[in-house]
Design a protein around this motif. Structure first.
Motif, PDB file in Angstrom:
ATOM      1  N   PHE A 246      53.098  32.351   4.607  1.00  0.00           N
ATOM      2  CA  PHE A 246      51.953  31.798   5.663  1.00  0.00           C
ATOM      3  C   PHE A 246      51.094  31.078   4.809  1.00  0.00           C
ATOM      4  O   PHE A 246      50.621  29.717   4.946  1.00  0.00           O
ATOM      5  CB  PHE A 246      51.190  32.767   6.363  1.00  0.00           C
ATOM      6  CG  PHE A 246      50.010  32.044   7.027  1.00  0.00           C
ATOM      7  CD1 PHE A 246      50.064  31.266   8.384  1.00  0.00           C
ATOM      8  CD2 PHE A 246      48.649  32.271   6.724  1.00  0.00           C
ATOM      9  CE1 PHE A 246      48.981  30.790   8.899  1.00  0.00           C
ATOM     10  CE2 PHE A 246      47.681  31.808   7.262  1.00  0.00           C
ATOM     11  CZ  PHE A 246      47.767  31.053   8.284  1.00  0.00           C
ATOM     12  N   ILE A 247      50.639  31.651   3.907  1.00  0.00           N
ATOM     13  CA  ILE A 247      49.657  31.051   2.909  1.00  0.00           C
ATOM     14  C   ILE A 247      50.288  29.938   2.117  1.00  0.00           C
ATOM     15  O   ILE A 247      49.516  28.739   1.935  1.00  0.00           O
ATOM     16  CB  ILE A 247      49.040  32.243   1.679  1.00  0.00           C
ATOM     17  CG1 ILE A 247      48.388  33.113   2.422  1.00  0.00           C
ATOM     18  CG2 ILE A 247      48.414  31.553   0.674  1.00  0.00           C
ATOM     19  CD1 ILE A 247      47.935  34.423   1.759  1.00  0.00           C
ATOM     20  N   ASP A 248      51.569  30.008   1.563  1.00  0.00           N
ATOM     21  CA  ASP A 248      52.166  28.901   0.973  1.00  0.00           C
ATOM     22  C   ASP A 248      52.259  27.722   1.720  1.00  0.00           C
ATOM     23  O   ASP A 248      51.968  26.515   1.460  1.00  0.00           O
ATOM     24  CB  ASP A 248      53.588  29.139   0.462  1.00  0.00           C
ATOM     25  CG  ASP A 248      53.668  30.308  -0.843  1.00  0.00           C
ATOM     26  OD1 ASP A 248      52.561  30.263  -1.281  1.00  0.00           O
ATOM     27  OD2 ASP A 248      54.864  30.909  -0.897  1.00  0.00           O
ATOM     28  N   SER A 249      52.482  27.958   3.095  1.00  0.00           N
ATOM     29  CA  SER A 249      52.651  26.613   4.010  1.00  0.00           C
ATOM     30  C   SER A 249      51.366  26.091   4.293  1.00  0.00           C
ATOM     31  O   SER A 249      51.285  24.901   4.499  1.00  0.00           O
ATOM     32  CB  SER A 249      53.619  27.168   5.221  1.00  0.00           C
ATOM     33  OG  SER A 249      52.989  27.897   6.048  1.00  0.00           O
ATOM     34  N   GLU A 250      50.461  26.955   4.802  1.00  0.00           N
ATOM     35  CA  GLU A 250      49.089  26.595   5.134  1.00  0.00           C
ATOM     36  C   GLU A 250      48.285  25.839   4.116  1.00  0.00           C
ATOM     37  O   GLU A 250      47.601  25.028   4.515  1.00  0.00           O
ATOM     38  CB  GLU A 250      48.386  27.660   5.833  1.00  0.00           C
ATOM     39  CG  GLU A 250      48.894  28.038   7.191  1.00  0.00           C
ATOM     40  CD  GLU A 250      48.846  27.161   8.229  1.00  0.00           C
ATOM     41  OE1 GLU A 250      47.778  26.247   8.389  1.00  0.00           O
ATOM     42  OE2 GLU A 250      49.815  26.833   8.786  1.00  0.00           O
ATOM     43  N   PHE A 251      48.423  26.291   2.844  1.00  0.00           N
ATOM     44  CA  PHE A 251      47.571  25.812   2.026  1.00  0.00           C
ATOM     45  C   PHE A 251      48.113  24.763   0.938  1.00  0.00           C
ATOM     46  O   PHE A 251      47.775  24.561  -0.041  1.00  0.00           O
ATOM     47  CB  PHE A 251      46.865  26.931   1.210  1.00  0.00           C
ATOM     48  CG  PHE A 251      45.965  27.585   2.085  1.00  0.00           C
ATOM     49  CD1 PHE A 251      44.720  26.997   2.452  1.00  0.00           C
ATOM     50  CD2 PHE A 251      46.347  28.936   2.552  1.00  0.00           C
ATOM     51  CE1 PHE A 251      43.931  27.913   3.246  1.00  0.00           C
ATOM     52  CE2 PHE A 251      45.475  29.609   3.563  1.00  0.00           C
ATOM     53  CZ  PHE A 251      44.214  29.006   3.941  1.00  0.00           C
TER      54      PHE A 251
END
Length: 69
Positions: free
Chosen positions: A46-51
């Motif tokens: 999630f963090i990789d894709s969102e940020f």
């Protein structure tokens, strides 16, 4: 004296998996909360894709993945 059979099982604070269902449970320092390896992986994705824009493209640096740490 407390019976070991009455011991409460540790559970992931996010998904609810207990220590028998989770591959790994990572405790906080006070051992009041836990996170399982599956939730760590989901949150990392999630963090990789969102940020991605913030961490990768805009800074001009290569994107650091949680798994690289």
């Amino acid at each position: 004296m407390a019976n070991s059979n009455n011991r409460q099982r540790a559970r992931c604070s996010f998904c609810g998996r207990d220590e028998n269902e989770a591959i790994v449970l990572i405790p906080t320092k006070d051992r009041q909360s836990y996170i399982c390896a599956n939730c760590v992986s989901l949150f990392s994705d999630f963090i990789d894709s969102e940020f991605e824009d913030i961490v990768g493209k805009k800074s001009g640096k290569s994107k650091l993945k949680f798994a690289d740490i």
